[in-house]
Design a protein around this motif. Structure first.
Motif, PDB file in Angstrom:
ATOM      1  N   SER A  14       1.363   3.297   2.582  1.00 52.68           N
ATOM      2  CA  SER A  14       1.357   3.144   1.128  1.00 52.68           C
ATOM      3  C   SER A  14      -0.004   2.694   0.623  1.00 52.68           C
ATOM      4  O   SER A  14      -0.496   3.174  -0.411  1.00 52.68           O
ATOM      5  N   VAL A  15      -0.638   1.764   1.348  1.00 52.02           N
ATOM      6  CA  VAL A  15      -1.976   1.306   0.962  1.00 52.02           C
ATOM      7  C   VAL A  15      -2.975   2.460   1.034  1.00 52.02           C
ATOM      8  O   VAL A  15      -3.822   2.633   0.140  1.00 52.02           O
ATOM      9  N   CYS A  51      -7.667   9.332   3.578  1.00 55.51           N
ATOM     10  CA  CYS A  51      -6.662   8.409   3.031  1.00 55.51           C
ATOM     11  C   CYS A  51      -5.367   9.145   2.701  1.00 55.51           C
ATOM     12  O   CYS A  51      -4.264   8.653   2.985  1.00 55.51           O
ATOM     13  N   TRP A  83       6.801  -1.027  -0.247  1.00 53.74           N
ATOM     14  CA  TRP A  83       6.023   0.200  -0.161  1.00 53.74           C
ATOM     15  C   TRP A  83       5.590   0.707  -1.533  1.00 53.74           C
ATOM     16  O   TRP A  83       4.532   1.335  -1.660  1.00 53.74           O
ATOM     17  N   PRO A  86       1.840  -0.944  -3.883  1.00 53.24           N
ATOM     18  CA  PRO A  86       0.406  -0.602  -3.911  1.00 53.24           C
ATOM     19  C   PRO A  86       0.017   0.493  -4.883  1.00 53.24           C
ATOM     20  O   PRO A  86      -1.104   0.502  -5.388  1.00 53.24           O
TER      21      PRO A  86
END
Length: 483
Positions: A14-15, A51, A83, A86
């Motif tokens: 999630s980050v 990412c 989750w 972020p």
């Protein structure tokens, strides 16, 4: 894997996904459609695709393997909420639809008619953020969502970021409804509530599209699950109910009517809600004469809700006409569209011309109507709640257009009810696999890979449909031979 590994592995995903939103989410100014590889690299080099891919892999892997280790409903709720956090402060991911919602809300709030004109015609101040394909299209959504979008604009004023935040609040409200009603629905269907919550709320499509992308599907799903839970509760024995059956039936109809007033797709669930209310304690199949009371109550509640909201919105029933423009997108994600694209391609190879997409789309709608009738008829013998989920799945597969977040419609119901009408243990890997695949179809800024692979993808989908049809025919022939 242990629950701790699942929780924190998914959180890391999630980050990473949130970093993708920061680096290249769907911005306030829409970038013209270009080569997707250019969009992925941009000024951020390889960091954005790293990412995005890493986040997708970690989230999907944790969700997939986590279904085997969910210890409790509380753990599932806390992990899913963790989750989601972020991505909340950053740009929308997966599509630019939130900006279309914002402009439609602006038109509604300013006294215009979103069903009679596109947002470009009315002069939305945030037009540069809206995809060009939607600027001249009337709103295809129901009056409830337009009222809520107008409310978000009224609170945020000229702040587009504030409007997006308001739309995310609406989406989160839909997820809260789902979190409350899904365990009830799972218990009525004899399924594990914790696992059902996990499969729905922790799905990567929910994080990327329903929360970050602020899609109104989140609210529709919450209302569908709540309405089905009320209808199923009305069918329980009187000693096990906290309210009279008639009250629960009308309430269920009202809530499902609210779902229809968000997106008309929800209407396919209504006949199965009637079965869910009438089936308990009845012989199998349920006699048709036993359905008229719940049918009147549920249909009456749904009609009352949609009619009242149509009047309150000040736009009447113009939203019904807006549905005709919901199929403007042409990609291979819709099987009926893929077949039409393949026919057009083959015709061009042979030196001819064809415009098969409208025809195959119309055939898809006809096929959907046949599937829905067959599903409902079979569900009379048991499996009303799974029937509702399968009806949503059929709608997704036969509709003229497919977007990745549409896969959450059947997931929300089938996760709680199973995928078998006969109540036998079901293998839901096909549904989860569809959701996992759908999570890979979009770029952070909202461009769909299906747009860039239109013909190759259409040929693959068409070949897969032909192969599936051949396998099904051979299996039926073999069963007749050995019968």
């Amino acid at each position: 894997m242990t629950p701790a590994v699942i929780r924190w592995g998914g959180f890391a995903g999630s980050v990473a996904t949130a970093a993708g939103a920061y680096l290249g989410g769907s911005g306030f100014v829409r970038v013209p459609s270009v080569n997707p590889l250019t969009l992925l690299s941009g000024q951020r080099g390889v960091l954005l695709p790293i990412c995005w891919v890493l986040g997708t892999v970690l989230l999907t892997g944790a969700w997939w393997w986590g279904r085997h280790v969910v210890p409790s409903t509380r753990w599932a709720l806390v992990t899913a909420a963790l989750w989601l956090l972020p991505v909340l402060p950053f740009l929308p991911l997966g599509s630019a639809d939130a900006y279309s919602y914002a402009c439609q809300g602006y038109v509604q709030h300013a006294g215009g008619d979103p069903y009679a004109m596109g947002v470009q015609e009315f002069g939305c101040p945030w037009l540069d953020s809206v995809a060009t394909s939607w600027r001249d299209s009337p709103a295809p959504y129901g009056p409830l969502f337009l009222i809520l979008a107008g409310w978000a604009v009224g609170l945020a004023g000229e702040s587009l970021a504030g409007v997006i935040a308001g739309l995310r609040v609406i989406a989160l409200a839909g997820l809260v409804l789902t979190a409350v009603a899904l365990p009830v629905l799972a218990r009525r269907a004899g399924r594990d509530p914790a696992r059902a919550l996990w499969l729905v709320l922790a799905c990567p499509l929910v994080l990327v599209h329903l929360v970050s992308g602020a899609h109104n599907d989140a609210l529709m799903i919450g209302l569908i699950v709540s309405g089905l839970a009320l209808a199923a509760s009305a069918g329980r024995p009187a000693s096990a109910r906290s309210s009279p059956a008639a009250v629960l039936l009308v309430a269920g109809g009202l809530v499902l009517g609210l779902a229809v007033a968000v997106k008309a797709t929800a209407v396919v669930v209504l006949p199965f809600a009637v079965l869910a209310a009438a089936a308990p304690g009845r012989p199998s199949p349920v006699p048709l004469r036993a359905l008229w009371r719940p049918a009147v109550a549920i249909a009456g509640g749904a009609l009352l809700a949609t009619a009242a909201l149509s009047l309150v919105s000040g736009r009447g029933f113009g939203w019904v006409a807006g549905l005709a423009r919901s199929g403007d997108s042409v990609t291979w994600g819709s099987p009926s569209t893929a077949v039409g694209l393949s026919v057009d391609f083959v015709a061009r190879l042979l030196g001819g011309e064809a415009d098969a997409v409208p025809v195959t789309r119309a055939l898809g709608i006809v096929l959907l109507a046949v599937f829905l009738v067959m599903l409902w008829w079979r569900a009379r013998s048991g499996g009303a709640l799974p029937g509702a989920g399968l009806a949503l799945a059929a709608t997704v597969l036969c509709a003229p257009v497919f977007h990745p977040w549409y896969a959450t419609w059947p997931l929300a119901v089938l996760a709680a009810t199973g995928t078998r009408l006969d109540g036998a243990p079901s293998d839901d890997r096909w549904l989860l696999g569809l959701c996992a695949f759908a999570a890979t179809l979009t770029l952070p800024a909202g461009y769909n890979w299906a747009l860039y692979t239109r013909i190759p993808g259409a040929l693959v989908v068409t070949a897969a449909l032909i192969a599936l049809a051949v396998v099904r025919v051979r299996r039926r022939r073999d069963r007749k031979v050995f019968a």
